[in-house]
Design a protein around this motif. Sequence first.
Motif, PDB file in Angstrom:
ATOM      1  N   THR A  10       0.855  -1.183   0.000  1.00 18.19           N
ATOM      2  CA  THR A  10       0.000   0.000   0.000  1.00 18.19           C
ATOM      3  C   THR A  10       0.890   1.231   0.000  1.00 18.19           C
ATOM      4  O   THR A  10       1.804   1.338   0.823  1.00 18.19           O
ATOM      5  CB  THR A  10      -0.905   0.029   1.246  1.00 18.19           C
ATOM      6  OG1 THR A  10      -1.849  -1.043   1.168  1.00 18.19           O
ATOM      7  CG2 THR A  10      -1.666   1.354   1.339  1.00 18.19           C
ATOM      8  N   VAL A  11       0.657   2.139  -0.943  1.00 16.77           N
ATOM      9  CA  VAL A  11       1.393   3.403  -1.000  1.00 16.77           C
ATOM     10  C   VAL A  11       0.486   4.500  -0.476  1.00 16.77           C
ATOM     11  O   VAL A  11      -0.625   4.708  -0.975  1.00 16.77           O
ATOM     12  CB  VAL A  11       1.851   3.728  -2.429  1.00 16.77           C
ATOM     13  CG1 VAL A  11       2.559   5.085  -2.474  1.00 16.77           C
ATOM     14  CG2 VAL A  11       2.786   2.642  -2.950  1.00 16.77           C
ATOM     15  N   LEU A  38       7.817   1.842   5.421  1.00 18.63           N
ATOM     16  CA  LEU A  38       8.886   2.648   4.846  1.00 18.63           C
ATOM     17  C   LEU A  38       8.385   4.078   4.795  1.00 18.63           C
ATOM     18  O   LEU A  38       7.373   4.371   4.152  1.00 18.63           O
ATOM     19  CB  LEU A  38       9.251   2.149   3.447  1.00 18.63           C
ATOM     20  CG  LEU A  38      10.539   2.669   2.827  1.00 18.63           C
ATOM     21  CD1 LEU A  38      11.068   1.682   1.793  1.00 18.63           C
ATOM     22  CD2 LEU A  38      10.349   4.027   2.175  1.00 18.63           C
ATOM     23  N   VAL A  39       9.054   4.971   5.520  1.00 20.80           N
ATOM     24  CA  VAL A  39       8.605   6.354   5.662  1.00 20.80           C
ATOM     25  C   VAL A  39       9.593   7.288   4.985  1.00 20.80           C
ATOM     26  O   VAL A  39      10.783   7.261   5.273  1.00 20.80           O
ATOM     27  CB  VAL A  39       8.451   6.741   7.152  1.00 20.80           C
ATOM     28  CG1 VAL A  39       7.970   8.186   7.271  1.00 20.80           C
ATOM     29  CG2 VAL A  39       7.476   5.797   7.855  1.00 20.80           C
ATOM     30  N   GLU A  61      13.663   4.295   7.239  1.00 23.98           N
ATOM     31  CA  GLU A  61      13.612   5.732   6.983  1.00 23.98           C
ATOM     32  C   GLU A  61      14.333   6.060   5.674  1.00 23.98           C
ATOM     33  O   GLU A  61      15.422   5.567   5.430  1.00 23.98           O
ATOM     34  CB  GLU A  61      14.282   6.507   8.119  1.00 23.98           C
ATOM     35  CG  GLU A  61      13.724   6.238   9.494  1.00 23.98           C
ATOM     36  CD  GLU A  61      14.495   6.990  10.559  1.00 23.98           C
ATOM     37  OE1 GLU A  61      15.062   8.049  10.231  1.00 23.98           O
ATOM     38  OE2 GLU A  61      14.539   6.516  11.704  1.00 23.98           O
ATOM     39  N   LEU A  62      13.719   6.908   4.872  1.00 21.01           N
ATOM     40  CA  LEU A  62      14.377   7.498   3.705  1.00 21.01           C
ATOM     41  C   LEU A  62      14.181   9.003   3.826  1.00 21.01           C
ATOM     42  O   LEU A  62      13.081   9.506   3.612  1.00 21.01           O
ATOM     43  CB  LEU A  62      13.781   6.969   2.400  1.00 21.01           C
ATOM     44  CG  LEU A  62      14.077   5.505   2.072  1.00 21.01           C
ATOM     45  CD1 LEU A  62      13.357   5.086   0.797  1.00 21.01           C
ATOM     46  CD2 LEU A  62      15.575   5.277   1.913  1.00 21.01           C
ATOM     47  N   SER A  63      15.246   9.712   4.192  1.00 21.72           N
ATOM     48  CA  SER A  63      15.131  11.130   4.530  1.00 21.72           C
ATOM     49  C   SER A  63      15.909  12.018   3.572  1.00 21.72           C
ATOM     50  O   SER A  63      16.718  11.551   2.771  1.00 21.72           O
ATOM     51  CB  SER A  63      15.639  11.366   5.969  1.00 21.72           C
ATOM     52  OG  SER A  63      14.958  10.544   6.880  1.00 21.72           O
ATOM     53  N   VAL A  93       4.149   2.002   2.308  1.00 23.25           N
ATOM     54  CA  VAL A  93       5.103   3.052   1.951  1.00 23.25           C
ATOM     55  C   VAL A  93       4.416   4.390   2.143  1.00 23.25           C
ATOM     56  O   VAL A  93       3.446   4.707   1.446  1.00 23.25           O
ATOM     57  CB  VAL A  93       5.592   2.912   0.489  1.00 23.25           C
ATOM     58  CG1 VAL A  93       6.566   4.040   0.150  1.00 23.25           C
ATOM     59  CG2 VAL A  93       6.244   1.553   0.268  1.00 23.25           C
ATOM     60  N   GLU A  94       4.895   5.175   3.101  1.00 24.88           N
ATOM     61  CA  GLU A  94       4.377   6.532   3.285  1.00 24.88           C
ATOM     62  C   GLU A  94       5.315   7.494   2.571  1.00 24.88           C
ATOM     63  O   GLU A  94       6.449   7.710   2.989  1.00 24.88           O
ATOM     64  CB  GLU A  94       4.287   6.916   4.763  1.00 24.88           C
ATOM     65  CG  GLU A  94       3.701   8.318   4.948  1.00 24.88           C
ATOM     66  CD  GLU A  94       3.903   8.877   6.354  1.00 24.88           C
ATOM     67  OE1 GLU A  94       3.783  10.113   6.488  1.00 24.88           O
ATOM     68  OE2 GLU A  94       4.181   8.098   7.271  1.00 24.88           O
TER      69      GLU A  94
END
Length: 399
Positions: A10-11, A38-39, A61-63, A93-94
Motif C-alpha cells: 500500500t502506497v 517505509l517512511v 527511513e528514507l530522509s 510506503v508513506e
Amino acid sequence: MNASGGTPVTVLSGALGAGKTTTLDHLLTNADRRLAVLVNDMGEVNIDAELVANRTGNVTELSNGCICCDLRDDLEVEVSRLAREREFDHLVVESSGISEPAPVASLFTTGAASAPYDLDTLVTVVDVSTFRGTVEGGETVETDAVARDRPGRVEREGETRPLGELLVAQVETADVVLLNKCDLVGDDEVDAVEDLIRSLNPRANLVRSEHGRVEPAELLDSGRFDLDTVSETDAWKHAVAHAEGEFDGEGGHDHHDPATEYGVESFVVRARRPLDPGAFADFLRDFPEGVIRSKGIVWLAGEDEHSYHVEQAGPSRRVEVHGRWIAGLEESRQEMQRRMHPDLDWDEEHGDRRVELVFIGKGMDEAEIRERVESMLVDPDAVVTAHPFPTEADETFVA
C-alpha cells in the motif's frame, strides 16, 4: 501475502499535514497482520519515522529527499532488502508530502520490486478543510529547479510547482481517497470536496474519516489497484468519458448532481483542425476563470508529427511534447499501429491528429471557453509565425 505470491503493498500519499502519519499510526495499532513500514520525509530528520517507530520495530527511513525522484535508487535498495527478510505480511510506503504516486507505483509494477511485491492499493489522504482552497490557490512547493534560458520553459523534473497541481496528481492516481479531518468542517463542505474529487477521479473509492481512523481493510489487501490508474492513456480516456457523462464504473456518483448542488461540472472540447500556437499560448496565459483542472492532447499548426500534452491544475498551466501522431508515421507503421489500437479515433483526412481538451471547474462559462478555443483553430496548412512551445521531450512550457 496475496494469491499471486508477492507481498502486497500500500502506497500512502497526500499533502503535508493531511494526516498520513496519523493514518499510518492507526493502521499499525489496528491491523490484523504484520506490517513493514517505509517512511519518506524531505527533511534531514525523519520525524514521521520516529513517531511510527514506537508502534513497530520494522520501520525504514528514507530522509532528505523524495522517493519519486532523487531517492528512487535508495527506495529500490530498501524494498529489495525487506523482500529478502520476509518478516512481514504487508508493506506500507508513506511517501513525502511532495511525492507523486505514479513513479513510486512503477517500482512495484515494472521496476526492481515487481517480482517480490504486488501493488495492492494507492491511497491519497486529503485534508477536506484545505483541499479546495489549495487546489484553487497559488501556493507552491520547491524542488531543485534548473530553469531554461528561454522564458516560460523549465526542466521537466526539478522545478517550483503549485501545490494544487501536486494534490490533483495525487488524487487522480489514487485507488482510494481518504477524506480526512471531516470533523473540522460541515457536511456541505465535505460533500463539495467529495464531488470535486469524483470529478477528478471517478474511479476512486472515497472514504470519510476523522483523525485518520479508517477500517484497515479499506487500505490493506483491498485489491483495488488497477494499472490503468497510473497509465496516462487510460486515465485520459476515463477523464473524457466522465466529462461526457459516460462513466458508469465502481466510483460512479449518482446520489445527486454535483453541478447542481456545488457547481462542479466538466465538458470536452474537440476539433479536427490544429490550434494556432501563438494564440494558444495567449489562451494559457489568460486562462478562463472557474477552471480548476484541465488536461488534453492538442494538434498545433506547423507540428504535424508531434502531439502535445496540456496539463492545468489551479494556477499552473503546462505543455509538453506528448509523442508522435500515428498519422505522421510512414504508411507501413501507420497500419501496424492502427491494428494494435483498433479503438483509435481515426479521421480519413487527418488521421489521429486532433484537439481534445477536458475542462473541470466551478462557475465556468462553457460557451465562452468553446468559442475561445474555436477561434484559435486554423487550417492545417496555415503559416505559423509564433511557436513558443517546446520541441524536445525534456522541456516544458509553463504559463
